[in-house]
Design a protein around this motif. Structure first.
Motif, PDB file in Angstrom:
ATOM      1  N   VAL A  36      14.055  35.579  -3.467  1.00 17.96           N
ATOM      2  CA  VAL A  36      14.895  35.061  -2.394  1.00 17.96           C
ATOM      3  C   VAL A  36      15.399  33.701  -2.833  1.00 17.96           C
ATOM      4  CG1 VAL A  36      13.784  36.296  -0.495  1.00 17.96           C
ATOM      5  CG2 VAL A  36      12.920  34.053  -1.183  1.00 17.96           C
ATOM      6  N   SER A  37      16.563  33.327  -2.345  1.00 19.46           N
ATOM      7  CA  SER A  37      17.109  32.013  -2.648  1.00 19.46           C
ATOM      8  C   SER A  37      17.587  31.365  -1.359  1.00 19.46           C
ATOM      9  CB  SER A  37      18.258  32.117  -3.653  1.00 19.46           C
ATOM     10  OG  SER A  37      19.282  32.968  -3.168  1.00 19.46           O
ATOM     11  N   TYR A  38      17.688  30.051  -1.378  1.00 18.66           N
ATOM     12  CA  TYR A  38      18.100  29.336  -0.180  1.00 18.66           C
ATOM     13  C   TYR A  38      18.768  28.035  -0.573  1.00 18.66           C
ATOM     14  CZ  TYR A  38      13.965  26.538  -1.120  1.00 18.66           C
ATOM     15  OH  TYR A  38      13.037  25.746  -1.732  1.00 18.66           O
ATOM     16  N   THR A  39      19.638  27.564   0.295  1.00 18.01           N
ATOM     17  CA  THR A  39      20.342  26.294   0.095  1.00 18.01           C
ATOM     18  C   THR A  39      20.420  25.569   1.429  1.00 18.01           C
ATOM     19  OG1 THR A  39      21.708  27.282  -1.634  1.00 18.01           O
ATOM     20  CG2 THR A  39      22.442  25.175  -0.735  1.00 18.01           C
ATOM     21  N   ILE A  40      20.084  24.295   1.437  1.00 17.78           N
ATOM     22  CA  ILE A  40      20.279  23.450   2.608  1.00 17.78           C
ATOM     23  C   ILE A  40      21.445  22.522   2.288  1.00 17.78           C
ATOM     24  CG2 ILE A  40      19.293  21.642   4.053  1.00 17.78           C
ATOM     25  CD1 ILE A  40      16.595  22.897   3.677  1.00 17.78           C
ATOM     26  N   TRP A  53      10.879  22.682   4.324  1.00 19.09           N
ATOM     27  CA  TRP A  53       9.995  23.412   3.416  1.00 19.09           C
ATOM     28  C   TRP A  53      10.292  24.898   3.540  1.00 19.09           C
ATOM     29  CZ3 TRP A  53       6.692  19.482   1.646  1.00 19.09           C
ATOM     30  CH2 TRP A  53       5.846  19.821   0.587  1.00 19.09           C
ATOM     31  N   THR A  54      10.081  25.638   2.487  1.00 18.42           N
ATOM     32  CA  THR A  54      10.177  27.099   2.547  1.00 18.42           C
ATOM     33  C   THR A  54       8.983  27.697   1.828  1.00 18.42           C
ATOM     34  OG1 THR A  54      11.458  27.303   0.500  1.00 18.42           O
ATOM     35  CG2 THR A  54      12.706  27.057   2.540  1.00 18.42           C
ATOM     36  N   PHE A  55       8.584  28.884   2.289  1.00 18.31           N
ATOM     37  CA  PHE A  55       7.487  29.564   1.600  1.00 18.31           C
ATOM     38  C   PHE A  55       7.552  31.064   1.841  1.00 18.31           C
ATOM     39  CE2 PHE A  55       5.799  28.393   5.750  1.00 18.31           C
ATOM     40  CZ  PHE A  55       5.053  29.479   6.155  1.00 18.31           C
ATOM     41  N   ASP A  66       5.770  28.330  -2.583  1.00 21.70           N
ATOM     42  CA  ASP A  66       6.433  27.445  -1.639  1.00 21.70           C
ATOM     43  C   ASP A  66       7.143  26.328  -2.384  1.00 21.70           C
ATOM     44  OD1 ASP A  66       3.496  26.384  -1.933  1.00 21.70           O
ATOM     45  OD2 ASP A  66       4.625  24.680  -1.130  1.00 21.70           O
ATOM     46  N   TYR A  67       8.156  25.766  -1.728  1.00 16.06           N
ATOM     47  CA  TYR A  67       8.895  24.635  -2.270  1.00 16.06           C
ATOM     48  C   TYR A  67       9.267  23.696  -1.132  1.00 16.06           C
ATOM     49  CZ  TYR A  67       9.796  26.977  -6.757  1.00 16.06           C
ATOM     50  OH  TYR A  67       9.672  27.580  -7.970  1.00 16.06           O
ATOM     51  N   ARG A  68       9.312  22.416  -1.460  1.00 21.80           N
ATOM     52  CA  ARG A  68       9.959  21.483  -0.543  1.00 21.80           C
ATOM     53  C   ARG A  68      11.459  21.545  -0.807  1.00 21.80           C
ATOM     54  NH1 ARG A  68       9.136  14.922   0.453  1.00 21.80           N
ATOM     55  NH2 ARG A  68      10.657  14.815   2.151  1.00 21.80           N
ATOM     56  N   GLU A 372      -0.745  31.467   6.867  1.00 23.41           N
ATOM     57  CA  GLU A 372      -1.167  30.127   6.489  1.00 23.41           C
ATOM     58  C   GLU A 372       0.069  29.267   6.227  1.00 23.41           C
ATOM     59  OE1 GLU A 372      -3.313  30.839   2.928  1.00 23.41           O
ATOM     60  OE2 GLU A 372      -4.955  31.936   3.901  1.00 23.41           O
ATOM     61  N   LEU A 373      -0.147  27.977   6.192  1.00 21.51           N
ATOM     62  CA  LEU A 373       0.910  27.050   5.787  1.00 21.51           C
ATOM     63  C   LEU A 373       0.586  26.487   4.409  1.00 21.51           C
ATOM     64  CD1 LEU A 373       1.517  25.156   9.152  1.00 21.51           C
ATOM     65  CD2 LEU A 373       3.108  26.702   8.005  1.00 21.51           C
ATOM     66  N   PRO A 374       1.595  26.159   3.612  1.00 26.22           N
ATOM     67  CA  PRO A 374       1.342  25.626   2.271  1.00 26.22           C
ATOM     68  C   PRO A 374       0.485  24.363   2.303  1.00 26.22           C
ATOM     69  CG  PRO A 374       3.662  26.223   2.521  1.00 26.22           C
ATOM     70  CD  PRO A 374       3.035  26.336   3.882  1.00 26.22           C
ATOM     71  N   VAL A 375      -0.401  24.242   1.341  1.00 30.80           N
ATOM     72  CA  VAL A 375      -1.312  23.095   1.286  1.00 30.80           C
ATOM     73  C   VAL A 375      -0.537  21.794   1.182  1.00 30.80           C
ATOM     74  CG1 VAL A 375      -3.116  21.989  -0.087  1.00 30.80           C
ATOM     75  CG2 VAL A 375      -3.185  24.463   0.283  1.00 30.80           C
ATOM     76  N   ALA A 376       0.490  21.764   0.351  1.00 31.59           N
ATOM     77  CA  ALA A 376       1.258  20.534   0.176  1.00 31.59           C
ATOM     78  C   ALA A 376       1.975  20.138   1.469  1.00 31.59           C
ATOM     79  CB  ALA A 376       2.273  20.707  -0.959  1.00 31.59           C
ATOM     80  N   LEU A 377       2.415  21.120   2.258  1.00 36.23           N
ATOM     81  CA  LEU A 377       3.045  20.828   3.540  1.00 36.23           C
ATOM     82  C   LEU A 377       2.036  20.236   4.510  1.00 36.23           C
ATOM     83  CD1 LEU A 377       5.417  20.975   5.545  1.00 36.23           C
ATOM     84  CD2 LEU A 377       4.750  23.346   6.026  1.00 36.23           C
TER      85      LEU A 377
END
Length: 436
Positions: A36-40, A53-55, A66-68, A372-377
């Protein structure tokens, strides 16, 4: 020798078979890749202190990647050998803003379940930072008005009336607009004479042609004819209705035509309303919406104005258990949105508010547990670890008028920014219920 070779081959086949209980995944290569790809958009960077954030998570709620988010940058999340088709994609928005109790950190999480590989989620410009607005205090002057002119209306997305005045002696009408209006949207002004059953309207395409905050028109400019049509509602209730047209010459093409409430005053109940509908081809197709409540209630949308609204709610209901919910009575529904909401989380002296919306296929599941939510988030926003006690759950079920499956329509809630009325153009019936 042949028997020995056959035995060796048999033993090799046995040794390569794996059980579901083995530590090694039993399906490498079955679904070899997921992307999947995304753009803000860069224009979304209008908050100094904000986090996006996305995951991707699996059916067990485990975060796989996940990525910020970075503004204006396209990210691609690629997974290999994930051993399941049931992957969920989530986008997290967090920003400081003013809520019910002053300054708060407001978080919105949107999760799309059972995502198909290859989807591109380019985040819509939700906050409208690309829009420009006219200065406040605009005035529209209409010259050469007839003596029997009884009404002038500036149609806007508000139930508050815009001040107007008529100078019958000098045949002039005035409209005073206190607030600002978007420069990308068309403006619809209507007039009504006592000797006519029709309305005469004028559509001003954007940008507004105001000079020194004034626009001067002539009554002869009002050439869009609207005729009365009656809509009957299925039962007495506090209904709100909205009628839009489509104006192709504007960047934002939706033209607000009419709106209102019926039965707000219970002393004069009614089960019908008469709307003034333009017969001009430049305003078609129309969109008509009617609904009873944003919480517990029903609603519908269609591209033809019905004489009688027909609704057949399924009786959607459900149960809430912390981070899990189940829902039932979903026959005929194409989509269910389950929204966990939290008012208000107090964490280390600060206040936070969170809404988590999950888009679900009611033909494939009747329950869901938040992942769950990403640890870094969580390290950046530790108050999100306090989501085990929601204030409540809001369920909305939608049945689309056209043949639209969950996989066809659900991604559009995430990336369809070119047409904010895409689901209204399909047509739908909707029912919502609060679970506490």
């Amino acid at each position: 020798m042949k028997n020995l070779f056959a035995l060796s081959l048999f033993l090799l086949l046995i040794s390569t078979c794996r059980n579901e209980d083995d530590d090694v995944p039993s399906c490498p290569g079955e679904h070899p890749s997921f992307e999947v790809s995304y753009t803000i958009p860069t224009s979304e960077n209008n908050h100094i202190d904000r986090t996006d954030w996305t995951f991707v998570s699996d059916a067990n709620g485990t975060v796989l990647k996940d990525y910020r988010a970075d503004w204006g940058t396209t990210k691609r999340m690629i997974l290999t050998d994930h051993c399941t088709e049931d992957l969920d994609f989530s986008i997290v928005y967090a920003r400081d803003g003013y809520g019910f109790e002053g300054l708060e950190t407001i978080v919105e999480i949107n999760t799309l379940t059972s995502v198909e590989t290859g989807k591109d989620f380019s985040t819509p410009n939700k906050h409208g930072s690309n829009r420009t607005y006219s200065p406040p205090g605009l005035r529209i002057i209409i010259n050469n008005t007839p003596e029997d002119l009884e009404e002038i209306s500036f149609v806007r997305n508000s139930l508050n009336a815009t001040p107007v005045s008529l100078d019958h002696d000098n045949h002039i009408g005035y409209i005073s607009i206190s607030g600002s209006i978007p420069n990308q949207k068309p403006i619809f002004v209507t007039t009504k004479r006592s000797s006519e059953t029709i309305q005469r309207g004028f559509i001003m395409p954007p940008p507004p042609y105001f000079y020194n905050n004034e626009l001067t028109l002539d009554y002869q400019d009002f050439t869009v004819i609207s005729e009365p049509q009656t809509v009957r509602f299925p039962y007495l209730e506090n209904w709100r209705y909205e009628l839009y047209g489509t104006y192709e010459e504007a960047p934002i093409k939706d033209l607000y035509i009419s709106h209102g409430l019926i039965n707000e005053d219970s002393t004069q109940p009614a089960d019908e309303v008469t709307l003034m509908v333009p017969n001009d081809s430049t305003t078609t197709p129309i969109i008509f919406k009617a609904f009873t409540s944003y919480g517990n209630g029903v609603g519908m949308s269609t591209t033809t104005l019905p004489e009688q609204i027909e609704l057949a709610p399924s009786g959607l209901d459900g149960n809430l258990n912390s981070r899990s919910c189940d829902f039932f009575n979903t026959e005929g529904l194409d989509l269910v949105v389950a929204s966990w909401y939290y008012f208000t989380i107090n964490y280390e002296g600060r206040k936070y508010r969170c809404t988590w919306n999950v888009y679900l296929d009611p033909t494939a599941t009747s329950s869901y547990t938040l992942p769950e939510l990403p640890v870094a988030l969580l390290e950046r926003l530790p108050f999100l670890s306090e989501l085990d006690n929601p204030t409540g759950l809001h369920l909305c079920g939608t049945q689309f008028s056209g043949p639209s499956t969950y996989r066809e329509v659900s991604p559009q809630y995430f990336y369809n920014e070119s047409d904010r009325f895409w689901q209204e153009r399909i047509g739908y019936q909707r029912e919502c219920v609060n679970i506490e």
